[in-house]
Design a protein around this motif. Structure first.
Motif, mmCIF file in Angstrom:
data_model
loop_
_atom_site.group_PDB
_atom_site.id
_atom_site.type_symbol
_atom_site.label_atom_id
_atom_site.label_comp_id
_atom_site.label_asym_id
_atom_site.label_seq_id
_atom_site.Cartn_x
_atom_site.Cartn_y
_atom_site.Cartn_z
ATOM 1 N N ALA A 66 -28.805 0.333 27.752
ATOM 2 C CA ALA A 66 -27.403 0.165 28.143
ATOM 3 C C ALA A 66 -26.526 1.113 27.332
ATOM 4 N N THR A 67 -26.696 2.397 27.558
ATOM 5 C CA THR A 67 -25.992 3.405 26.757
ATOM 6 C C THR A 67 -25.048 4.270 27.581
ATOM 7 N N GLY A 68 -24.990 4.039 28.896
ATOM 8 C CA GLY A 68 -24.168 4.882 29.751
ATOM 9 C C GLY A 68 -22.687 4.591 29.601
ATOM 10 N N LYS A 69 -21.910 5.334 30.362
ATOM 11 C CA LYS A 69 -20.450 5.218 30.286
ATOM 12 C C LYS A 69 -19.975 3.805 30.602
ATOM 13 N N VAL A 70 -20.650 3.151 31.541
ATOM 14 C CA VAL A 70 -20.236 1.800 31.930
ATOM 15 C C VAL A 70 -20.247 0.852 30.738
ATOM 16 N N TYR A 71 -21.192 1.047 29.813
ATOM 17 C CA TYR A 71 -21.363 0.112 28.711
ATOM 18 C C TYR A 71 -20.674 0.556 27.429
ATOM 19 N N SER A 72 -19.900 1.609 27.496
ATOM 20 C CA SER A 72 -19.161 2.043 26.309
ATOM 21 C C SER A 72 -17.866 1.247 26.190
ATOM 22 N N ASP A 73 -17.467 0.986 24.971
ATOM 23 C CA ASP A 73 -16.190 0.318 24.674
ATOM 24 C C ASP A 73 -16.048 -0.997 25.440
ATOM 25 N N ILE A 74 -17.066 -1.866 25.335
ATOM 26 C CA ILE A 74 -17.024 -3.154 26.034
ATOM 27 C C ILE A 74 -15.836 -3.984 25.570
ATOM 28 N N ASP A 75 -15.625 -4.067 24.265
ATOM 29 C CA ASP A 75 -14.518 -4.879 23.755
ATOM 30 C C ASP A 75 -13.172 -4.328 24.215
ATOM 31 N N GLY A 76 -13.039 -3.004 24.210
ATOM 32 C CA GLY A 76 -11.771 -2.409 24.623
ATOM 33 C C GLY A 76 -11.458 -2.648 26.087
ATOM 34 N N THR A 77 -12.472 -2.539 26.932
ATOM 35 C CA THR A 77 -12.231 -2.751 28.370
ATOM 36 C C THR A 77 -12.018 -4.228 28.681
ATOM 37 N N LEU A 78 -12.687 -5.118 27.929
ATOM 38 C CA LEU A 78 -12.407 -6.548 28.100
ATOM 39 C C LEU A 78 -10.955 -6.854 27.732
ATOM 40 N N LYS A 79 -10.479 -6.225 26.648
ATOM 41 C CA LYS A 79 -9.079 -6.452 26.247
ATOM 42 C C LYS A 79 -8.120 -5.919 27.311
ATOM 43 N N THR A 80 -8.429 -4.750 27.887
ATOM 44 C CA THR A 80 -7.590 -4.222 28.964
ATOM 45 C C THR A 80 -7.579 -5.172 30.149
ATOM 46 N N GLN A 81 -8.755 -5.694 30.492
ATOM 47 C CA GLN A 81 -8.848 -6.665 31.586
ATOM 48 C C GLN A 81 -8.001 -7.895 31.279
ATOM 49 N N MET A 82 -8.066 -8.376 30.047
ATOM 50 C CA MET A 82 -7.278 -9.538 29.648
ATOM 51 C C MET A 82 -5.783 -9.222 29.709
ATOM 52 N N ASP A 83 -5.395 -8.044 29.196
ATOM 53 C CA ASP A 83 -3.976 -7.691 29.163
ATOM 54 C C ASP A 83 -3.416 -7.489 30.572
ATOM 55 N N ASN A 84 -4.269 -7.012 31.496
ATOM 56 C CA ASN A 84 -3.810 -6.854 32.884
ATOM 57 C C ASN A 84 -3.544 -8.193 33.560
ATOM 58 N N GLY A 85 -4.190 -9.233 33.055
ATOM 59 C CA GLY A 85 -4.002 -10.568 33.617
ATOM 60 C C GLY A 85 -4.938 -10.834 34.778
ATOM 61 N N TYR A 86 -5.285 -12.075 34.947
ATOM 62 C CA TYR A 86 -6.144 -12.509 36.066
ATOM 63 C C TYR A 86 -5.947 -14.004 36.256
ATOM 64 N N GLU A 87 -6.426 -14.518 37.362
ATOM 65 C CA GLU A 87 -6.250 -15.931 37.685
ATOM 66 C C GLU A 87 -7.362 -16.809 37.120
ATOM 67 N N LEU A 88 -8.610 -16.307 37.134
ATOM 68 C CA LEU A 88 -9.724 -17.179 36.749
ATOM 69 C C LEU A 88 -10.892 -16.356 36.219
ATOM 70 N N TYR A 89 -11.363 -16.716 35.038
ATOM 71 C CA TYR A 89 -12.614 -16.190 34.479
ATOM 72 C C TYR A 89 -13.475 -17.417 34.234
ATOM 73 N N TRP A 90 -14.494 -17.610 35.078
ATOM 74 C CA TRP A 90 -15.239 -18.879 35.140
ATOM 75 C C TRP A 90 -16.686 -18.653 34.723
ATOM 76 N N ILE A 91 -17.138 -19.408 33.725
ATOM 77 C CA ILE A 91 -18.493 -19.270 33.195
ATOM 78 C C ILE A 91 -19.207 -20.604 33.347
ATOM 79 N N ALA A 92 -20.419 -20.576 33.917
ATOM 80 C CA ALA A 92 -21.197 -21.806 34.085
ATOM 81 C C ALA A 92 -22.652 -21.540 33.732
ATOM 82 N N ILE A 93 -23.284 -22.522 33.100
ATOM 83 C CA ILE A 93 -24.698 -22.373 32.723
ATOM 84 C C ILE A 93 -25.309 -23.748 32.467
ATOM 85 N N GLY A 94 -26.620 -23.846 32.676
ATOM 86 C CA GLY A 94 -27.339 -25.087 32.414
ATOM 87 C C GLY A 94 -27.702 -25.224 30.947
ATOM 88 N N LYS A 95 -27.797 -26.459 30.476
ATOM 89 C CA LYS A 95 -28.043 -26.714 29.056
ATOM 90 C C LYS A 95 -29.410 -26.214 28.601
#
Length: 398
Positions: A320-349
Motif C-alpha cells: 500500500a505505497t501508491g498515491k492513493v495511500y499517501s497522507d491518509i491522516d491528512g485526507t481523512l482530516k480534509t474529508q472531516m472538514d468538508n463535512g458529511y452526513e454519516l460515517y457508519w462503522i459496523a463489525i461483529g464481536k
C-alpha cells in the motif's frame, strides 16, 4: 420430399430434447430436502444407500475454528445424518431463528450439494444450497407482494483501467416510467467477490424492494461494481471465460481500484437519472469493500455524504505505497472538514478484523472525526452484512 424429411428431422430432434428433459426430471431423487417445519425445525435428507458416513454442514450449526487464506476464522460445524432401511440419510435441526441459511452435504468425506434443492449460490469458488426460515429479519430477504425494482448488468468504459467492465445496477420500482432523479448507493463486495456478490448473497434487490415498500428507505439506485481490477466481469461472465474464482487476485487492494473509481461514478451519472452531487451519493462495502470505501471516500473527500464500513478490512499492507495511500491522516482530516452526513462503522464481536477496526476508531477519535458505531454478535459472515445493509440504507438521503 425435402419438406417431409425436414419435418421428420425436427420431430426426431424434439423427441431427443424431450427425452433428455425427462431423463433429467426422472433422474432426480424424489425426496423433500430441506423440509421446513411449522416450528422452524428443518429436516435434511439425501439418498446414499452405499455411503458409510453422511454429514451436513451449514451456517445454522455452531461454529468451529477453521484455517483460511486470511488466517484462522470461525466456520460452520457439521452434524451427522442417520440412515434408514431405504438408504435415505436424514437430520433434523432444532428450531432455527429467521434467516437465510446455506449448507452442503459431506458424503464419505466428499462435500456436495443437495440434489433435492435446486436453489444454489456461489461464494468465491464454493457453491452451496440455500433456504429461508421464518419472518422477522428474514422477511426482508424474501420476495413479497410489493412493487419491484429492476436489476441489470451494464458494461461501462473504464479509461483508467483500459477496458470495458461489468457492473450490476438496481433501479427502484417505477424508475423506467419516472422522470424523477434519484440518489445513488455504491455498494462494494469483499475479497473473492465480484459484481454478483451483493445481488446474490446479499439479497440486495429483495432488501431494497421491501424497505422502500415499508417507507423505511428512500427510493435509490444501487450500483454494485466489480472490485477486482484485472477482471472485466465475474468469472464465467467476462472475456476470460469460465475459470475457478480466486480469493485474492493480483492487484487486490493496491490502490488501483480506488484511483479509478470515478470512472464508475461518471458512467452512472451519464446514463441514469441521478442527483449528481455529494448529498445524494453514498458508498459502502463489506470487508475489502469496506477498505475500498474508507480509501475512496477520503481520496475523493468531497464526493460522498454517506459512508458505510461493514467489517472493513482495515489493516496495514506492505504494497500500500501508491498515491492513493499517501497522507491518509491528512485526507481523512480534509474529508472531516468538508463535512458529511454519516460515517457508519459496523463489525461483529468475534470478527477477525475486530482489533483493526478498534484501532481505526481510535484514530478517528483522536482526530475528532465523527462516526456512528454498531457492534453485533458473530464474525465475518454474510448474515451480519445483510443485517448491516438493512440498518444502513434507512439512514441514507433523509
Amino acid at each position: 420430399m425435402r419438406k417431409q424429411l425436414l419435418l421428420t428431422f425436427l420431430s426426431l430432434s424434439l423427441i431427443g430434447i424431450q427425452s433428455k428433459a425427462q431423463e433429467a426430471l426422472f433422474g432426480a431423487q424424489q425426496i423433500t430436502s430441506p423440509e421446513i417445519h411449522d416450528d422452524s425445525r428443518v429436516t435434511f435428507r439425501i439418498s446414499a444407500p452405499n455411503a458409510e458416513n453422511v454429514q451436513v454442514t451449514g451456517d445454522f450449526l455452531p461454529t468451529v475454528k477453521m484455517e483460511t487464506p486470511m488466517g484462522e476464522m470461525d466456520g460452520p460445524g457439521a452434524a451427522e445424518l442417520i440412515k434408514n432401511e431405504q438408504g435415505i440419510w436424514s437430520f433434523t435441526t432444532e428450531s432455527l431463528s429467521p434467516e437465510l441459511y446455506s449448507y452442503s452435504f459431506i458424503v464419505d468425506g466428499l462435500r456436495t450439494t443437495d440434489p433435492n434443492n435446486p436453489f444454489l449460490i456461489r461464494d468465491v469458488a464454493s457453491v452451496t444450497n440455500v433456504f429461508l426460515v421464518g419472518e422477522g429479519q428474514a422477511a426482508l430477504y424474501q420476495v413479497k407482494d410489493v412493487p419491484h425494482g429492476s436489476v441489470s448488468r451494464r458494461w461501462y468504459d473504464s479509461p483508467g483501467l483500459g477496458m470495458d467492465r461489468r457492473l450490476t445496477v438496481y433501479t427502484p420500482p417505477g424508475y423506467e416510467q419516472s422522470k424523477e432523479k434519484f440518489p445513488v448507493l455504491y455498494l462494494l463486495h469483499g475479497a473473492g467477490g465480484d459484481e454478483e456478490a451483493w445481488i446474490a448473497l446479499g439479497r440486495t434487490a429483495q432488501i431494497m424492494d421491501n424497505l422502500i415498500a415499508q417507507g423505511k428507505a428512500k427510493p435509490m439506485i444501487v450500483v454494485m461494481p466489480n472490485g477486482n481490477v484485472i477482471q472485466d466481469a465475474a468469472p464465467g461472465e467476462g472475456s476470460e471465460g469460465m475459470y475457478k474464482p480466486n480469493f485474492m487476485v493480483p492487484k487486490t487492494m493496491d490502490g488501483t481500484y480506488e484511483a479509478n473509481f470515478m470512472d464508475i461514478v461518471k458512467f452512472v451519472e451519464n446514463n441514469y437519472q441521478v442527483k449528481a452531487n455529494k448529498a445524494n451519493r453514498a458508498i459502502a462495502g463489506l470487508s475489502m469493500g469496506g477498505y475500498h470505501t474508507m480509501h475512496i471516500s477520503r481520496y475523493y473527500p468531497n464526493t460522498f455524504d454517506y459512508m458505510g464500513l461493514f467489517s472493513a478490512a482495515i489493516m496495514p499492507r506492505e504494497d500500500a505505497t501508491g498515491k492513493v495511500y499517501s497522507d491518509i491522516d491528512g485526507t481523512l482530516k480534509t474529508q472531516m472538514d468538508n463535512g458529511y452526513e454519516l460515517y457508519w462503522i459496523a463489525i461483529g464481536k468475534t470478527d477477525f478484523l475486530y482489533d483493526a477496526n478498534t484501532e481505526f476508531r481510535a484514530k478517528l477519535d483522536e482526530m475528532g472525526m465523527p462516526y456512528e458505531y454498531v457492534e453485533s454478535e458473530g464474525g465475518h459472515i454474510w448474515r451480519n452484512w445483510r443485517v448491516y445493509l438493512t440498518q444502513f440504507v434507512p439512514m441514507l438521503f433523509q
